[in-house]
Design a protein around this motif. Structure first.
Motif, PDB file in Angstrom:
ATOM      1  N   PRO A 223      16.710  28.544 -19.056  1.00  0.00           N
ATOM      2  CA  PRO A 223      17.873  28.986 -18.505  1.00  0.00           C
ATOM      3  C   PRO A 223      18.613  27.852 -17.703  1.00  0.00           C
ATOM      4  CG  PRO A 223      16.097  29.572 -16.897  1.00  0.00           C
ATOM      5  CD  PRO A 223      15.242  28.795 -18.071  1.00  0.00           C
ATOM      6  N   HIS A 224      17.987  26.524 -17.658  1.00  0.00           N
ATOM      7  CA  HIS A 224      18.793  25.558 -17.239  1.00  0.00           C
ATOM      8  C   HIS A 224      19.705  24.977 -17.595  1.00  0.00           C
ATOM      9  CE1 HIS A 224      14.555  25.684 -15.487  1.00  0.00           C
ATOM     10  NE2 HIS A 224      14.801  24.729 -14.495  1.00  0.00           N
ATOM     11  N   ARG A 225      20.777  24.416 -16.915  1.00  0.00           N
ATOM     12  CA  ARG A 225      21.849  23.571 -17.344  1.00  0.00           C
ATOM     13  C   ARG A 225      21.171  22.083 -17.401  1.00  0.00           C
ATOM     14  NH1 ARG A 225      24.039  28.035 -15.136  1.00  0.00           N
ATOM     15  NH2 ARG A 225      25.749  29.043 -16.132  1.00  0.00           N
ATOM     16  N   LEU A 226      22.080  21.138 -18.223  1.00  0.00           N
ATOM     17  CA  LEU A 226      21.886  19.990 -18.059  1.00  0.00           C
ATOM     18  C   LEU A 226      23.001  19.120 -17.346  1.00  0.00           C
ATOM     19  CD1 LEU A 226      20.442  17.328 -18.784  1.00  0.00           C
ATOM     20  CD2 LEU A 226      21.478  17.259 -21.059  1.00  0.00           C
ATOM     21  N   VAL A 227      22.598  18.374 -16.163  1.00  0.00           N
ATOM     22  CA  VAL A 227      23.859  17.704 -15.486  1.00  0.00           C
ATOM     23  C   VAL A 227      23.698  16.129 -15.947  1.00  0.00           C
ATOM     24  CG1 VAL A 227      24.677  17.291 -13.018  1.00  0.00           C
ATOM     25  CG2 VAL A 227      23.711  19.385 -13.753  1.00  0.00           C
ATOM     26  N   ILE A 228      24.803  15.660 -16.030  1.00  0.00           N
ATOM     27  CA  ILE A 228      24.790  14.201 -16.484  1.00  0.00           C
ATOM     28  C   ILE A 228      25.648  13.424 -15.667  1.00  0.00           C
ATOM     29  CG2 ILE A 228      25.364  12.390 -18.326  1.00  0.00           C
ATOM     30  CD1 ILE A 228      24.489  14.505 -20.460  1.00  0.00           C
ATOM     31  N   VAL A 229      25.325  12.575 -14.791  1.00  0.00           N
ATOM     32  CA  VAL A 229      25.688  12.080 -13.524  1.00  0.00           C
ATOM     33  C   VAL A 229      25.803  10.592 -13.997  1.00  0.00           C
ATOM     34  CG1 VAL A 229      25.598  11.146 -11.258  1.00  0.00           C
ATOM     35  CG2 VAL A 229      24.924  13.485 -11.846  1.00  0.00           C
ATOM     36  N   GLY A 230      27.165  10.060 -14.206  1.00  0.00           N
ATOM     37  CA  GLY A 230      27.365   8.626 -14.618  1.00  0.00           C
ATOM     38  C   GLY A 230      28.565   8.613 -15.509  1.00  0.00           C
ATOM     39  N   ARG A 231      29.182   7.462 -15.298  1.00  0.00           N
ATOM     40  CA  ARG A 231      30.582   7.145 -15.991  1.00  0.00           C
ATOM     41  C   ARG A 231      30.186   6.957 -17.369  1.00  0.00           C
ATOM     42  NH1 ARG A 231      32.336   1.546 -17.011  1.00  0.00           N
ATOM     43  NH2 ARG A 231      30.537  -0.041 -16.470  1.00  0.00           N
ATOM     44  N   ALA A 232      31.422   7.176 -18.203  1.00  0.00           N
ATOM     45  CA  ALA A 232      31.273   6.821 -19.698  1.00  0.00           C
ATOM     46  C   ALA A 232      31.693   5.323 -19.719  1.00  0.00           C
ATOM     47  CB  ALA A 232      32.232   7.347 -20.398  1.00  0.00           C
ATOM     48  N   ALA A 233      30.539   4.471 -20.280  1.00  0.00           N
ATOM     49  CA  ALA A 233      30.627   3.057 -20.036  1.00  0.00           C
ATOM     50  C   ALA A 233      31.205   2.445 -21.302  1.00  0.00           C
ATOM     51  CB  ALA A 233      29.153   2.458 -19.687  1.00  0.00           C
ATOM     52  N   TRP A 234      30.383   2.585 -22.446  1.00  0.00           N
ATOM     53  CA  TRP A 234      30.595   1.965 -23.732  1.00  0.00           C
ATOM     54  C   TRP A 234      29.957   2.700 -25.022  1.00  0.00           C
ATOM     55  CZ3 TRP A 234      27.944  -1.146 -20.128  1.00  0.00           C
ATOM     56  CH2 TRP A 234      26.594  -1.484 -20.518  1.00  0.00           C
ATOM     57  N   LEU A 235      30.572   2.773 -26.102  1.00  0.00           N
ATOM     58  CA  LEU A 235      29.792   3.326 -27.287  1.00  0.00           C
ATOM     59  C   LEU A 235      29.391   4.500 -26.830  1.00  0.00           C
ATOM     60  CD1 LEU A 235      28.137  -0.085 -28.569  1.00  0.00           C
ATOM     61  CD2 LEU A 235      30.517   0.998 -29.160  1.00  0.00           C
ATOM     62  N   TYR A 236      30.279   5.490 -26.293  1.00  0.00           N
ATOM     63  CA  TYR A 236      29.860   6.752 -25.744  1.00  0.00           C
ATOM     64  C   TYR A 236      30.410   8.075 -26.642  1.00  0.00           C
ATOM     65  CZ  TYR A 236      34.345   6.139 -23.375  1.00  0.00           C
ATOM     66  OH  TYR A 236      35.756   5.702 -23.416  1.00  0.00           O
ATOM     67  N   SER A 237      31.009   7.864 -27.645  1.00  0.00           N
ATOM     68  CA  SER A 237      31.844   8.980 -28.381  1.00  0.00           C
ATOM     69  C   SER A 237      30.799  10.008 -28.996  1.00  0.00           C
ATOM     70  CB  SER A 237      32.891   8.396 -29.129  1.00  0.00           C
ATOM     71  OG  SER A 237      32.182   7.488 -30.213  1.00  0.00           O
ATOM     72  N   ASP A 238      29.562   9.049 -29.550  1.00  0.00           N
ATOM     73  CA  ASP A 238      28.739   9.916 -29.938  1.00  0.00           C
ATOM     74  C   ASP A 238      27.989  10.914 -29.277  1.00  0.00           C
ATOM     75  OD1 ASP A 238      29.225   8.275 -32.343  1.00  0.00           O
ATOM     76  OD2 ASP A 238      27.307   7.127 -32.352  1.00  0.00           O
ATOM     77  N   VAL A 239      28.027  10.627 -27.984  1.00  0.00           N
ATOM     78  CA  VAL A 239      27.280  11.526 -27.031  1.00  0.00           C
ATOM     79  C   VAL A 239      28.139  12.907 -27.197  1.00  0.00           C
ATOM     80  CG1 VAL A 239      26.762  12.067 -24.697  1.00  0.00           C
ATOM     81  CG2 VAL A 239      26.317   9.762 -25.798  1.00  0.00           C
TER      82      VAL A 239
END
Length: 373
Positions: A223-239
């Motif tokens: 039932p969990h969500r995923l929390v992603i903490v941090g800035r988009a730094a570089w080469l992040y579009s694939d995420v």
């Protein structure tokens, strides 16, 4: 003794490098009232101004921020006008000058894994880092693994490289329930949730984390969500593209950068921290999570086995199914969670910023004494 520290990362939201510089400067101020410190800064931030509270600390603003000018021109000019006995930098040092340099090299990821970085940064590191390391009076690094790697890669004597493990601050501790609740409301997070903390960049393996999370939702029915903490730094579009492909948009919260003061509550409220990075010289978020009483699932790649030992569930970062397996074990097994929390509490006692500062100061004094003898 006059000690200069390149603090250009403070205020930059540069992740681990900023965290290291800020906490080292704070710890040195706490343990050392004898030496004089000149902190070379480029940003304006409250945490920078607070560093100047000590009578033996001076802030020196260096312009411009652009390293192409700052490192070979602005900083050497400042050192010529106001000499110091030793200069502390990270990775890249001024290419000329008489000031002895102590160089902190967190890892050699740019050398060994260039696919995780922009071509410009890889070119810069490959061009400048070898000379900076070989010219340094001492090289500092953050783990035994990285020390061996630096010695092997650059052929320098092992005694030239000193391991100074980073620490974790006293502000990282289990947060009160009221603080956790208020922080979750602030960022729109509904429990239960899994947590990742760190910049969004290829080396952190967030696409692998997303694929593992998809398995957990589809197969384990978590039932969990995923929390992603941090800035988009570089080469992040694939995420973000992979998140859409996996149709996970409603189950993931991106907070971007958050103040350090909010992290203890985010750690405390999480079921587990998941950190499947392909490579880290040290990796602070797992240690911070342990300090807050949160179980950790981390990569089995260097240097996590050395840093975390048996206090975390270690998984193969190249295999999303194995990441999912490790997370499912922690979520489903209450006894395992209790064991990890206890082991984590014991493990983090090894990592204190005051000890980092003492070891670093010993190197400064050794190098600085040479110039005075």
């Amino acid at each position: 003794m006059r000690i200069g520290i390149d603090c250009h990362t403070i205020g930059s939201r540069a992740g681990g490098n900023e965290n290291y510089t800020l906490n080292l400067a704070r710890a040195l101020a706490r343990i050392d009232s004898r030496n004089q410190y000149r902190l070379y800064v480029t940003h304006r931030a409250a945490e920078i101004d607070a560093l100047a509270a000590g009578p033996n600390v001076a802030l020196v603003r260096i312009a411009p921020r652009n390293p192409v000018v700052r490192i070979p021109v602005s900083l050497p000019l400042e050192l010529w006008r106001h000499p110091v006995d030793v200069l502390h930098v990270q990775y890249i040092a001024p290419p000329f000058g008489r000031t002895p340099v102590v160089n902190m090299v967190h890892d050699l990821a740019h050398i060994h894994s260039p696919q995780f970085f922009t071509r410009r940064e890889v070119w810069r590191q490959k061009l400048l880092l070898p000379r900076a390391i070989r010219r340094a009076a001492r090289v500092l690094t953050v783990s035994r693994y990285c020390k061996d790697d630096i010695v092997r890669t650059f052929g320098i004597p092992a005694e030239q490289v000193v391991v100074t493990y980073p620490g974790v601050g006293d502000d990282f501790r289990p947060a009160p329930a009221a603080d956790v609740g208020a922080t979750l409301v602030r960022y729109g997070i509904l429990p239960p949730y899994l947590l990742y903390v760190g910049n969004i960049q290829p080396r952190k393996n967030l696409t692998g984390l997303l694929e593992a999370f998809a398995i957990l939702k589809r197969v384990e029915r978590l039932p969990h969500r995923l929390v992603i903490v941090g800035r988009a730094a570089w080469l992040y579009s694939d995420v973000f593209a992979r998140m859409r492909e996996l149709k996970l948009e409603s189950d993931i919260v991106f907070t971007s950068h958050v103040p350090t003061s909010h992290l203890p509550a985010l750690y405390t409220g999480a079921t587990a921290l998941v950190y499947p990075s392909f490579f880290e010289g040290f990796g602070s978020p797992p240690i911070e999570a342990m300090r807050c009483g949160t179980p950790v699932v981390a990569s089995n790649r260097p240097a996590f086995p050395e840093i975390l030992g048996d206090a975390a569930v270690l998984v193969d970062p190249s295999d999303p199914a194995d990441i999912a397996r490790g997370v499912a074990e922690v979520v489903r097994d209450a006894r395992l969670r209790e064991t990890l929390i206890a082991r984590g509490h014991e493990r983090v006692g090894r990592y204190r910023w005051e000890e980092t500062a003492r070891r670093t100061l010993a190197v400064f004094e050794e190098i600085g004494s040479r110039g005075r003898s």
